[in-house]
Design a protein around this motif. Sequence first.
Motif, short mmCIF file in Angstrom:
data_model
loop_
_atom_site.label_atom_id
_atom_site.label_comp_id
_atom_site.label_asym_id
_atom_site.label_seq_id
_atom_site.Cartn_x
_atom_site.Cartn_y
_atom_site.Cartn_z
N PHE B 662 0.84 -1.20 0.00
CA PHE B 662 0.00 0.00 0.00
C PHE B 662 0.88 1.25 0.00
CE2 PHE B 662 -2.12 3.40 2.32
CZ PHE B 662 -3.38 3.44 1.75
N PHE B 663 1.88 1.23 0.84
CA PHE B 663 2.78 2.39 0.91
C PHE B 663 3.50 2.56 -0.42
CE2 PHE B 663 3.31 1.02 5.54
CZ PHE B 663 2.19 1.73 5.93
N TYR B 664 3.99 1.43 -0.92
CA TYR B 664 4.79 1.49 -2.14
C TYR B 664 3.96 2.03 -3.29
CZ TYR B 664 8.34 0.02 -5.49
OH TYR B 664 9.31 -0.01 -6.47
N GLN B 665 2.75 1.55 -3.39
CA GLN B 665 1.88 2.03 -4.46
C GLN B 665 1.57 3.51 -4.27
OE1 GLN B 665 1.64 0.12 -6.89
NE2 GLN B 665 2.30 -1.74 -5.82
N ALA B 666 1.29 3.87 -3.03
CA ALA B 666 0.96 5.29 -2.77
C ALA B 666 2.16 6.17 -3.07
CB ALA B 666 0.51 5.46 -1.32
N ASP B 667 3.33 5.74 -2.61
CA ASP B 667 4.53 6.57 -2.78
C ASP B 667 4.87 6.74 -4.25
OD1 ASP B 667 4.76 6.85 -0.07
OD2 ASP B 667 6.30 5.29 0.15
N THR B 668 4.73 5.68 -4.99
CA THR B 668 5.19 5.75 -6.38
C THR B 668 4.15 6.40 -7.29
OG1 THR B 668 4.44 3.47 -6.69
CG2 THR B 668 6.77 3.80 -6.20
N LYS B 669 3.08 6.86 -6.72
CA LYS B 669 2.17 7.68 -7.52
C LYS B 669 2.74 9.07 -7.73
CE LYS B 669 -2.17 5.41 -6.51
NZ LYS B 669 -2.84 5.11 -5.25
N LYS B 670 3.70 9.44 -6.92
CA LYS B 670 4.32 10.75 -7.07
C LYS B 670 5.80 10.55 -7.38
CE LYS B 670 2.69 12.77 -2.99
NZ LYS B 670 2.53 13.99 -2.17
N THR B 671 6.42 11.59 -7.92
CA THR B 671 7.87 11.53 -8.04
C THR B 671 8.46 11.88 -6.69
OG1 THR B 671 8.17 13.86 -8.56
CG2 THR B 671 7.70 12.39 -10.41
N LEU B 672 9.72 11.52 -6.53
CA LEU B 672 10.37 11.77 -5.26
C LEU B 672 10.38 13.26 -4.96
CD1 LEU B 672 11.75 10.37 -2.95
CD2 LEU B 672 13.90 10.48 -4.19
N GLU B 673 10.60 14.04 -5.99
CA GLU B 673 10.70 15.49 -5.77
C GLU B 673 9.39 16.06 -5.22
OE1 GLU B 673 12.34 17.66 -9.00
OE2 GLU B 673 12.77 19.37 -7.68
N GLU B 674 8.30 15.42 -5.58
CA GLU B 674 7.02 15.94 -5.11
C GLU B 674 6.85 15.80 -3.59
OE1 GLU B 674 3.48 15.29 -7.95
OE2 GLU B 674 4.96 13.81 -8.59
N PHE B 675 7.69 14.99 -2.99
CA PHE B 675 7.60 14.87 -1.53
C PHE B 675 8.33 16.01 -0.83
CE2 PHE B 675 6.70 10.51 -2.82
CZ PHE B 675 5.63 10.20 -2.00
N LEU B 676 9.09 16.77 -1.59
CA LEU B 676 9.93 17.79 -0.97
C LEU B 676 9.15 18.75 -0.05
CD1 LEU B 676 12.95 18.57 -0.95
CD2 LEU B 676 12.42 20.24 -2.72
N PRO B 677 8.04 19.31 -0.54
CA PRO B 677 7.35 20.29 0.33
C PRO B 677 6.93 19.70 1.68
CG PRO B 677 6.45 20.33 -1.90
CD PRO B 677 7.37 19.17 -1.84
N TYR B 749 13.10 5.03 -5.03
CA TYR B 749 12.11 5.97 -5.57
C TYR B 749 12.76 6.97 -6.53
CZ TYR B 749 8.75 4.28 -2.05
OH TYR B 749 7.90 3.51 -1.30
N ALA B 750 14.02 7.33 -6.29
CA ALA B 750 14.70 8.24 -7.20
C ALA B 750 14.80 7.59 -8.58
CB ALA B 750 16.08 8.59 -6.66
N LEU B 751 15.21 6.34 -8.58
CA LEU B 751 15.34 5.63 -9.86
C LEU B 751 13.98 5.56 -10.55
CD1 LEU B 751 17.81 2.81 -8.80
CD2 LEU B 751 18.25 4.70 -10.40
N ARG B 752 12.95 5.24 -9.78
CA ARG B 752 11.61 5.15 -10.37
C ARG B 752 11.11 6.52 -10.82
NH1 ARG B 752 8.05 0.54 -9.54
NH2 ARG B 752 6.54 2.11 -10.17
N SER B 753 11.67 7.59 -10.25
CA SER B 753 11.26 8.92 -10.66
C SER B 753 12.09 9.44 -11.82
CB SER B 753 11.41 9.90 -9.49
OG SER B 753 10.68 9.47 -8.37
N GLY B 754 12.97 8.60 -12.33
CA GLY B 754 13.75 9.00 -13.50
C GLY B 754 14.99 9.82 -13.18
N GLU B 755 15.41 9.79 -11.91
CA GLU B 755 16.66 10.50 -11.60
C GLU B 755 17.84 9.69 -12.16
OE1 GLU B 755 16.76 13.43 -10.13
OE2 GLU B 755 14.62 13.54 -9.63
N GLU B 756 18.97 10.40 -12.33
CA GLU B 756 20.20 9.73 -12.76
C GLU B 756 20.57 8.66 -11.74
OE1 GLU B 756 22.12 10.21 -15.37
OE2 GLU B 756 20.91 11.85 -16.21
N PRO B 757 21.08 7.51 -12.19
CA PRO B 757 21.51 6.49 -11.22
C PRO B 757 22.54 7.03 -10.25
CG PRO B 757 21.43 5.55 -13.42
CD PRO B 757 21.14 7.01 -13.58
#
Lengths: 1018, 1018
Positions: B662-677, B749-757
């Motif tokens: 549940f967490f994983y699905q919820a978290d990966t609905k957003k990019t990592l950067e979107e968690f910043l705020p 999550y960074a990798l899944r968000s398309g960040e550089e490895p």
Amino acid sequence: MGKSLTFQEAILRLNQFWADRGCLIWQPYNVQVGAGTMNPATVLRVLGPEPWNVAYVEPSVRPADGRYGENPNRWQQWYQYQVILKPDPGNPQEIYLDSLEALGINRRQHDIRFVEDNWESPALGAWGLGWEVWLDGQEITQFTYFQQAGGFALDPVAVEITYGLERVMLPLQDVRGFTEIEWLDGLTYGDVFLKSEIEHCIYNFEQADVGRLTQLYSLYEAEAENALERGLVIPAHDYVLKCSHTFNVLDARGAIGVTERARYFARMRELARAVAEAFVKQREEMGFPLLAREQRSRGAEEQGSKGAEPLRPCSLAALLLEIGTEELPAGDLDSAIAQLEERAPKLLAEARLEHGRIRVTGTPRRLVVYVEDLAPRQRDEERLVKGPPAKVAFDQEGRPTKAAQGFAKSQGVAVESLEVRDLDGGQYVVAIRVEKGRSAAEVLVTLLPDLIAGLRFPLSMRWNDTNVAFSRPIRWLVALLGDTTIPFEYAGVNSGRTSRGLRPLRSPEIVIQRAEDYFALMEANSIVVDVEKRRQMIRQQADKLAAEVGGQIPDDPALLDEVTNLVECPTALLGSFDPEYLKLPPEVLITVMKKHQRYFPVARQRGTESTRQQGQRRLVDSELIDLLPYFIAVCNGDDHHLDIVRHGNEEVLRARFADADFFYQADTKKTLEEFLPRLDTLTFQEQLGSVLDKTRRLEQSVPRLSAMLGLSEAETATAMRAAHLCKTDLATQMVVELTSLQGEMGREYALRSGEEPAVAQAIFEHYLPRFAGDELPETRPGIVVGLADRLDSLVGLFAVDLKPSGSADPYGLRRAALGIVQVLAGAGISFDLREGLREAAALLPVAADDKAQTETLAFIVQRLRVWLLDQAFRYDLVDAVLAERGHDPCLAYQTVQEFVPWVECDDWMNLLNAYGRCVRIVRGFETEFELRPGQFVEPSTRRLYQAYVSCREQLGPQSSIDQLFTAFKPMVEPINTFFDDVLVMAEDRSLRENRLALLQRIAALTRGIVDLTRVEGF
Amino acid sequence: MGKSLTFQEAILRLNQFWADRGCLIWQPYNVQVGAGTMNPATVLRVLGPEPWNVAYVEPSVRPADGRYGENPNRWQQWYQYQVILKPDPGNPQEIYLDSLEALGINRRQHDIRFVEDNWESPALGAWGLGWEVWLDGQEITQFTYFQQAGGFALDPVAVEITYGLERVMLPLQDVRGFTEIEWLDGLTYGDVFLKSEIEHCIYNFEQADVGRLTQLYSLYEAEAENALERGLVIPAHDYVLKCSHTFNVLDARGAIGVTERARYFARMRELARAVAEAFVKQREEMGFPLLAREQRSRGAEEQGSKGAEPLRPCSLAALLLEIGTEELPAGDLDSAIAQLEERAPKLLAEARLEHGRIRVTGTPRRLVVYVEDLAPRQRDEERLVKGPPAKVAFDQEGRPTKAAQGFAKSQGVAVESLEVRDLDGGQYVVAIRVEKGRSAAEVLVTLLPDLIAGLRFPLSMRWNDTNVAFSRPIRWLVALLGDTTIPFEYAGVNSGRTSRGLRPLRSPEIVIQRAEDYFALMEANSIVVDVEKRRQMIRQQADKLAAEVGGQIPDDPALLDEVTNLVECPTALLGSFDPEYLKLPPEVLITVMKKHQRYFPVARQRGTESTRQQGQRRLVDSELIDLLPYFIAVCNGDDHHLDIVRHGNEEVLRARFADADFFYQADTKKTLEEFLPRLDTLTFQEQLGSVLDKTRRLEQSVPRLSAMLGLSEAETATAMRAAHLCKTDLATQMVVELTSLQGEMGREYALRSGEEPAVAQAIFEHYLPRFAGDELPETRPGIVVGLADRLDSLVGLFAVDLKPSGSADPYGLRRAALGIVQVLAGAGISFDLREGLREAAALLPVAADDKAQTETLAFIVQRLRVWLLDQAFRYDLVDAVLAERGHDPCLAYQTVQEFVPWVECDDWMNLLNAYGRCVRIVRGFETEFELRPGQFVEPSTRRLYQAYVSCREQLGPQSSIDQLFTAFKPMVEPINTFFDDVLVMAEDRSLRENRLALLQRIAALTRGIVDLTRVEGF
């Protein structure tokens, strides 16, 4: 008796009991609520079609009820045990009684009663009918058939059972107050809760910050609306509950003013309705999931199955209809008996069933119609059916035409049997059809349910899926013609031959073989079916018990009637109370005994005066009452374990008196005047302001009325002081608790506050008369204040369009108007109501225009008319007088009284006719013609004019009837002569108009005195 | 198994169970609470000396735990069943287990475990020690010995048992989630609550109005204070609860910023303390009424009664001490064994008791000290008692004086036996007293309790009126010397010969006749007392089970140690889970299995490589782990009903994995950067701001550090992006739930968000090393970000005076400092910490002056010192180097390494001494004298000067040790010659000071490299 249950054991026992009966055991709500009803498990789940059976404990918080823990059985927080049965299982009362037995309360050892009590929560848009359940006089449960919630009619109806757990424990553990209840071994309710009870009281009454609580309310409300925007039912409901609790604290804190109160209620009601609506919508969208889940079998068949063909007795037999109900309200029982007495013979007559004497009677649990010697069949009936005109039906040879043949065929008779009759001004062919009477049994199958269905009650309720409405649920129907059942179904109940016995005996089945056995069988089962017989038994038992302690029962027919209707098997018992309480005003003691407990007070016998005379003393007049420390309660059932019942009732009364004493002590810590500011928190009516506002108006109007009524300076001063204080007792705890003591407590407290006795008396008297047959005010200050009060109420409420309509008269305006009539007419005080209303209107915060004043006056005059008619005056005389003098009840009354002998005189009609001749001829003319006496030429005219002048000189608008007729009588002959001699309607206009002018003047002689055109014979 | 209980039956059953045991059955509170603990029946009633036994249901509302009803066993509202036993009844665990049996949970059929779990609520000023109770792996209860509440130490201590009712029902009814729990026949928990659960989630997470709730909080707080002013405890407490609930909703709504959060907590804590204080005061004023009410008999006597004279074995015998406890935390068990191993021989030696081998071992429920061949008596001891001086004791004739006689008498010896000895520089009379050894039994009566009392734990607790502190309650004591009990009392328990068996067998009594029988008896009762044996059994069973499915257990000594300490009779079982979950990151699966459930994960065997090698792979390194859908749980007990246990554990793991999913699905609905705020809502530290503030600082410091460390442009860009994102995973649900996954989830999550490895890797690495033995960062961006993060934390927290003290290090600063050391030294990166700290300090929102920076540096250097010492470098060398190069860990490390061979050279001391001669003579002078080379006259001086110049030219502050000593070595001879020839401290001041100036310069040659004065031999 073994060791009784502890508080917590009782809860465990109830949980187990209701769980065993399929209830969901719910938990108390985690938001403060005033009652278990507010828990969503009740207030929401009763909505919609889904079944729902639930039971739970609920701590109920009612800040205003706090007594700092000093009252034995009234706390601001206490525990309810709440049960909802939806739909009605058919025998909820019996299940409930079983639950009491599970707690160790044996119905054979106690007096357990279902006493009418209806419930309404405008704030929740909810109401229901039912009872308080009394255990040896103590209210231990509210039992309600919920009819409506959140503004929705409930379908199915839900049964709500709300136990007051502490109240149940008091008799069970035989302790005297909440603090002593054993919660578990060695730990009492007081150990657990007393301190926090006191703390909450201090907080609610003294410490809560009004500003902050007001803000909290608004925030809750906004969040409720916010949640509703998303359709979030429970979050919204939680906030509504928080609103409600916050309001209750503010209220206890004395912080709710007039305008606020009404607004708060409107706001809460609106929210509650929105929540209910959202809930129903939500359940509907979910497809009412619980509906599919439970399909209960319902309506156990009685022995008489529906639709079976009845046997047909072929000789006279008795007819018995017993409608078995849950406990009917006392008033409904009276009303039902009266209706049945009227309608039963009517229906039987319509049904052409001959019969002997009809006996209608009943108890709280049964309505009985017993018809002697009912004919086995209907009378046969000839029925004429009109056919074609004779000349069409028969040809010239007298042979029937096709038309005749067709008609005969259509009526199923031989063409030969057609007859010719004169009908509707012509000759027509008729067919004579003899309808054979059907058997009585056949007829009764529909007649009896019609008879039941025809009963009407002021408040009626539904309880099962037939949605039949009745005073209370019908649980059995006995319908026997001789030994034969009349099978029908009504309200889901099939008729049969099985009745039910007394509740203390577990309502055993009583099978009735023959209708004729009924009364003997009931007697054998200790059920006193006959109302009058019960009344006599109670009276005799009570008198006997009172005499044992040298006392007597003051006469109180209303109480006796009510008690008679509360029991099936009356057994009176004598209880006593601590003589210490006799120091309280007797009105208080009597009110508590009568209103709360339906006990008969016991007064000291006086010398050798007859009981009868003593009994007729007014109960309300404290100076005449010399109470003894006893009471008489009437139980339902035999005298089994009467000691337990007596003890229970004594304990209840002790707690009630302790409460009254608490109020009395609290109230008398302040002077009456100190209560004045609190009147600002009591709404009179939203637009008309608080009771304090009303008081201010009375203070202004009383001096003017005093002047109008010619009070002395001293009387005026008394009246003004009384006006200032007359409503203050409404803010005392005693009157808040026992509203009917208003005025009496005012007098009592005024005296204790050092007011003049005359002021105290005026305060008391201004409410008089309070009910039909009540005493009238005797002092002029009392009269003036009462008049001012009533005029203010009447014109004010008419101005804001709250006049009574139909049977609804929430402000008691009929009584107020009648009071004015009785006081003014009774004390012989002439007073022009028009002026009084004008004065009152001018002081109102709203506009009360002429129309409103006129309507108000008409309303009072209407009461005056009824009052006069009640005194057997002829209606025509009354109307004749009221037309001219309705605005002054005293004058009108005197006028009518004087009128009577005149119309009884032999020459009355001469007088009336003479006057009538004058009036009739001038009626059509609207113009008032100029009278030119110099131009009258004929002697008879001149003579008439002389007579007129002589008469007129003796009269004025205030003249009495005697003066009028004495003066008028000499005109009779001149009038008649005039009409014989003169043609009034001469062609000469000037001549004509002058004659008419004279007659107009004569007709006007009665003006302001009486309108003779309204008298019969005119 | 019969039909299992419904939810409501379970509650009824528990109520009955606890009522039968004397508990007051209380009701849920009518204010929303997060836990039954907050109900005044717990949080207030546990205060003060009064006894209090209570049980009740409590709906617990925790908004942030809401999952919209989608999680099988985590809802925002659920039911606790709360029990308080005060004082401790002595066997609360057994009573609790009985209550489970009352529900139908047989302890023989399930794996029921008490797993260490301590509880702390700073907001309530409360803490306690205890356990989670596991039923087949599912946490079903919290079991806590309350030590403190409202800031008050509890006396007596209260036992708190909190059942999670739904969690209990899942295995009982064998259903898979809350919604399926049968509440009563035909109606599920979901039918009753699912809709409102969803509604509350929508309200709490999406709809609640932040502004209004903030206002509500303030109003509640003000009213709490208002109520407290009048000492109104419960009204105040109600408002504190409302504060708490409102805060929780605001928190779930994501509306609590940094400053607010800390303030809210401080405000609530203050209020809670004030309420507690008022309550205690109130009860005291009431005279603690419940105290008198209940006088419980406590402490059932064991068979060995206190004070009985022990028999005295007269030959060698074994000594057994078994301390029977409630389940000890795994760490405490290890620690206790180590302490006993150290202290037992010491105490025996001190007591002059000779003995054979000592075995110390233990299980979670018992600590065992077994001493072979204990001597029956102490060794006799001669003791010399000093008397008067000889010349006073004997007269000139050598006859004892009165002084001698008095002394002899006082010592109980014959005057003739006095001897004269040389003592303290004089001759004195001495008495020689031979103390006969007492019997071992006599000695042990005090020795054994002393041994127990000497045990210390990081957290210890009290539980009964002895107020003894221990890791967990002591419930029995076996103390046997051979067949004789050593009678003593400790912590209210009397020692004896009765031990207890396994919990699943109802902890039967085991009577031990002789100490020597102990181990055999334990084995016969299936208790594996020996730690190492348990460890082996677990390892072998687990390996075998893993092999059955082609798997192996990755080596994890810490987990194995912990599991070993959790059971007395280990039985491993193999469970499986849905392979579908293998799609989740293996770190997640492993963390869930290990941390939450103490399961061994099962990995795929690789070819023919030895298990050993495989096992040594790091668990955290996801790329190396190839999990199989199995796990291994270790139960306590035999393999009776192992299928039930397996099934239960599988269900628990399924729910846990579902939650993770549940967490994983919820978290990966957003990019990592979107968690910043969201980082703005996470406090780093009140004065230092939010984690977002910290991130902003890292973004500023990373470019500078990158420059300082010479990163390439690309590396710098990577580091900057990583700094931007490095903390974002803290706001993801997965990391909120499983904090230990921080960094790992960030990478994932960074990798899944398309960040550089490289960025993803740096995010992961910046946390490295996370614990002793953890891997080190390998990329320079990772190193830079980690360095920036740690410097910021260290200097920031030192600046606000939050440096670690004693064992308290809440911000993990020791680890942070050590991390800096490991990374810099490990990667060979030279870096001046002083500069780094200055940079970091400049970015802080608070002042971090030189003092703070210096302290911080010293703190890091201290870690560096420990790190170097751990590598077996000589402390003197380490200190010598750190004195000059501590600010650069890498350089310091290299320096120490180079130093070692130099000090091992034969001529090292010559070098050191030569240098030392220079240093020692100039030490006292603070002035740096002027060097005037031209004025040196003596050749040796001039030669020394030449040597100095030559040496100095080869050196600088960055010089290595090798360079230093290579350059210095030629000076040894000139130095020695100089000192031999010249009197440095000449009378001529100019001459003297010039010589000293030269020596000062020589002494300074090591500056910046090493402080040789700290080297041994200097």
